[in-house]
Design an enzyme around this catalytic site. Structure first.
Site, mmCIF file in Angstrom:
data_model
loop_
_atom_site.group_PDB
_atom_site.id
_atom_site.type_symbol
_atom_site.label_atom_id
_atom_site.label_comp_id
_atom_site.label_asym_id
_atom_site.label_seq_id
_atom_site.Cartn_x
_atom_site.Cartn_y
_atom_site.Cartn_z
ATOM 1 N N HIS A 111 49.843 50.599 38.642
ATOM 2 C CA HIS A 111 51.404 49.968 37.873
ATOM 3 C C HIS A 111 51.705 50.799 37.207
ATOM 4 O O HIS A 111 51.484 51.688 36.150
ATOM 5 C CB HIS A 111 49.762 48.445 37.002
ATOM 6 C CG HIS A 111 49.565 47.114 37.732
ATOM 7 N ND1 HIS A 111 48.575 46.770 37.897
ATOM 8 C CD2 HIS A 111 50.279 47.383 39.183
ATOM 9 C CE1 HIS A 111 48.441 45.490 39.114
ATOM 10 N NE2 HIS A 111 49.672 45.927 39.994
ATOM 11 N N HIS B 132 50.113 50.024 45.727
ATOM 12 C CA HIS B 132 48.926 50.600 45.470
ATOM 13 C C HIS B 132 48.584 50.912 47.526
ATOM 14 O O HIS B 132 48.073 52.495 47.047
ATOM 15 C CB HIS B 132 47.898 49.251 45.583
ATOM 16 C CG HIS B 132 48.707 48.323 44.275
ATOM 17 N ND1 HIS B 132 48.830 49.222 43.460
ATOM 18 C CD2 HIS B 132 48.680 47.314 44.042
ATOM 19 C CE1 HIS B 132 48.900 48.708 42.097
ATOM 20 N NE2 HIS B 132 49.188 47.116 41.925
ATOM 21 N N ASP C 14 51.548 29.153 56.208
ATOM 22 C CA ASP C 14 52.908 28.486 55.246
ATOM 23 C C ASP C 14 54.097 29.220 55.556
ATOM 24 O O ASP C 14 55.180 28.709 55.715
ATOM 25 C CB ASP C 14 52.830 29.280 54.339
ATOM 26 C CG ASP C 14 51.523 29.044 52.766
ATOM 27 O OD1 ASP C 14 51.155 27.879 54.119
ATOM 28 O OD2 ASP C 14 51.052 29.711 51.851
ATOM 29 N N HIS D 129 55.218 45.408 46.462
ATOM 30 C CA HIS D 129 54.631 45.457 45.589
ATOM 31 C C HIS D 129 52.416 46.373 46.029
ATOM 32 O O HIS D 129 52.754 47.357 45.927
ATOM 33 C CB HIS D 129 54.015 44.626 44.413
ATOM 34 C CG HIS D 129 52.588 45.174 43.308
ATOM 35 N ND1 HIS D 129 53.689 45.310 41.677
ATOM 36 C CD2 HIS D 129 51.988 45.702 43.522
ATOM 37 C CE1 HIS D 129 52.251 45.001 41.142
ATOM 38 N NE2 HIS D 129 51.541 44.819 42.040
ATOM 39 N N GLU D 130 52.145 45.020 46.654
ATOM 40 C CA GLU D 130 50.878 45.831 46.994
ATOM 41 C C GLU D 130 50.861 46.909 47.661
ATOM 42 O O GLU D 130 49.575 48.140 48.330
ATOM 43 C CB GLU D 130 50.175 44.789 48.028
ATOM 44 C CG GLU D 130 50.137 43.196 47.256
ATOM 45 C CD GLU D 130 49.309 43.512 46.210
ATOM 46 O OE1 GLU D 130 47.909 44.360 45.655
ATOM 47 O OE2 GLU D 130 49.277 42.551 45.280
#
Lengths: 559, 89
Positions: free
Chosen positions: A304, A298, A25, A294-295
């Site tokens: 979360h 983790h 992409d 965000h990932e």
């Protein structure tokens, strides 16, 4: 914020990462940049540094995949799950996976890097004007080689800045042809192809031969995704064909006609009515930068959050300028400290001041009729000044945290802390200030030495009126205390003297395996204890129940 | 003035009509993200009722805790999200 059960964090601050593959992409340089910026979000507020490896095993291995991609957590096609990542650790732990069925952008539609031209590889500027007409995609107008191009400023006529858009007529990627361009037509399995194809592949990737005969030369590469390529439908990767005919009518742009969901689509051949080939027109896509940030949270040890504005909130929403919510900052700094390397909670070096007593020393009022070993349920059990305190009906007993031998008491509550009622539901000591907080019913008191503040309503702390009493308190780090009531717990901030945002949480969701009607919660020798009557469930530093036992025999040292 | 065009809706090839009932969708979501069955660290599994699981999910998402599969809850379940479970296992 939440962290994984126990503390799962990297044991080093120089974290390495490696990008294993790319999404078609976006240009690989844009993807590299998006990941680097996403990591910088966290390194800006911690002492962490991130170094990219080009080979070998890195702490965080980053990859794009679709559906079942080799771990136990398959992706689900377009929308739904966007990505996932694993907490810090070895092997797959720490790794981040992105669903390549999504349309990855920077959140605002096509990001098209240019090649050749005179713009130095700048990004296409959409819309741009050319010949007084406005364009929102790469075009082939004005060229005679079929290679699509775009302007890299808003007005080509004025600035004359342009570049070529990705096309298989210029290059391919991966494969075994070193990026050579497609050669049309080419032969594959005896059949002639005049465009990229997905034939022969089960992963749906579009490819072409880079010589005129794949069957003899076996040279191939994957086709870059054109900015006009449709998403999904039954022609993924093909371009819209304008005009196309649908229900006998000619369409010159994407349309939602014929659909109940309002999605814009187009035909990928000149007649949908005849060929039934279609796809959805490119939309804004998902911001790889935001999802990656965000990932990587983790990957660094954050779970979360339930703060909507936090980056670690599980649902995705686009924001133009990302700035971490205080909740995210608190979470990551809980794990790694702040930019200067000072950890607010872990590895605290400040020791409690043992020379200044906050407990008024009184002589034990020996009452042989009060045998704690005959008590079936204590009002509360807590640690004050490194002694386990067992409270019951106006009296308390102490067991040294250090020596673990014998017990003293009973002592009178009214002599030690005259302002308190006979029944104490919960108590904890702020080891920084030596203040002791006592809770009884919906009131609380704060003792500093012999001076006392209160009683105050527990609503003053931000607890809701529905909370009738605080049944347990768990000191967490320098300035946070978990307060338990019923099946919920709240995080109390000693600095702000208020309950933190995002609470209450369900006790069983954060402390698995303990009874949800525990009436005493406390920390003792690095373990967390949840008590029901005289039984306790002990959680180790990994928040795992590693032992259940009896308060009387194990803690109170009854014969 | 143009006449309103009467739209004709067609079934596009490859479009799988997902007739998954809302309850099925909710159950699947609650299980996938850890609300429905909390596998506890002591090795025991405890099943959570749908109403309670919904309440947990609603609390996590900042929704009104109704314990019912209302529209805001369903909408939240349909939003794009991270695949990491909300209730740690």
């Amino acid at each position: 914020y939440s962290i994984y059960g126990g503390v799962h964090k990297w044991d080093h601050n120089d974290i390495t990462y490696r990008i294993l593959n790319y999404s078609p992409d976006m240009d690989s340089k844009l993807i590299d940049d998006a990941f680097a910026r996403a990591l910088r979000v966290w390194s800006d507020v911690t002492p962490l540094t991130f170094t990219r490896l080009l080979q070998g095993e890195a702490d965080i291995m980053i990859s794009f995949g679709t559906g079942d991609h080799g771990d136990a957590f398959p992706f689900d096609g377009k929308r739904g799950l966007l990505a996932h990542a694993f907490r810090p650790g070895v092997g797959i732990l720490g790794d981040a996976h992105f669903d390549d069925d999504e349309y990855w952008t920077l959140g605002k539609g096509n990001v098209v890097k240019t090649y050749a031209g005179n713009a130095g590889g700048a990004i296409c500027h959409f819309p741009f004007t050319f010949g007084a007409k406005s364009y929102t995609t790469c075009i082939t107008e004005g060229v005679n080689n079929s290679i699509p191009w775009c302007a890299t400023t808003a007005d080509y006529d004025k600035d004359k800045k342009y570049g070529a858009c990705p096309t298989e007529l210029l290059f391919t990627f991966d494969g075994n042809a070193n990026g050579a361009r497609c050669v049309y037509p080419f032969i594959f399995h005896g059949r002639m192809y005049k465009s990229c194809t997905t034939d022969g592949r089960i992963d749906g990737k579009r490819w072409c031969a880079t010589t005129s005969n794949y069957d003899t030369d076996k040279r191939f590469g994957f086709c870059p995704k054109r900015d006009t390529a449709v998403i999904g439908g039954n022609s993924e990767g093909d371009a819209c064909h304008f005009p196309f005919v649908f229900q006998g009518k000619e369409y010159h742009s994407c349309t939602s006609e014929g659909r109940t969901d309002g999605k814009l689509w187009c035909g990928t051949t000149d007649s949908y009515d005849r060929d039934q080939k279609f796809g959805f027109c490119p939309n804004d896509g998902y911001s790889l930068f935001l999802v990656a940030a965000h990932e990587f949270g983790h990957s660094l040890g954050l779970d979360h959050s339930n703060i909507r504005e936090a980056l670690m909130f599980p649902l995705h929403s686009y924001v133009e300028d990302l700035s971490l919510d205080q909740d995210d900052i608190d979470g990551i700094q809980y794990l790694y400290g702040n930019k200067t390397g000072l950890s607010p909670t872990l590895n605290a070096t400040k020791k409690p001041n043992l020379t200044r007593s906050s407990v008024v020393t009184v002589s034990p009022t020996v009452d042989p009729t009060k045998d704690p070993c005959k008590i079936h349920k204590f009002d509360t059990i807590t640690v004050i000044q490194r002694h386990l305190h067992f409270f019951k009906d106006g009296q308390f007993w102490k067991v040294s945290n250090k020596t673990d031998v014998g017990r003293t008491g009973p002592f009178s509550i009214s002599q030690s802390w005259p302002a308190l009622p006979a029944v104490i539901d919960s108590a904890f000591e702020d080891v920084q200030t030596k203040r002791i907080y006592f809770f009884s019913g919906n009131r609380f008191w704060v003792y500093t030495g012999s001076s006392v503040l209160g009683p105050h309503s527990i609503e003053k702390l931000g607890l809701p009126p529905s909370v009738q009493k605080v049944e347990g308190a768990l000191y967490r780090g320098k300035s946070k205390v978990f307060l338990f009531s019923g099946e919920n717990f709240w995080r109390f901030n000693l600095k702000t003297q208020m309950i933190d945002k995002g609470y209450p949480k369900y006790t069983e969701a954060s402390f698995g395996g303990v009874p949800n009607d525990a009436h005493d919660v406390f920390q003792h020798k690095g373990n967390i204890y949840f008590c029901r009557d005289l039984f306790y469930w002990r959680l180790n530093s990994g928040r795992q129940v590693d032992h259940t036992g009896n308060v009387k025999y194990d803690l109170l040292k009854c014969p | 003035w143009s006449r309103p065009v009467k739209s004709v809706f067609v079934t596009f090839p490859g479009n799988i009509v997902k007739n998954m009932a809302d309850v099925e969708l909710a159950q699947s979501y609650l299980k996938k993200f850890g609300y429905m069955v909390t596998e506890q660290r002591s090795g025991f599994k405890s099943k959570v009722s749908i109403a309670k699981a919904l309440k947990m999910m609603q609390r996590q998402m900042g929704l009104k805790e109704t314990g019912e599969l209302d529209k805001p809850t369903l909408n939240a379940m349909k939003r794009p999200r991270c695949g990491v479970p909300d209730v740690a296992n």
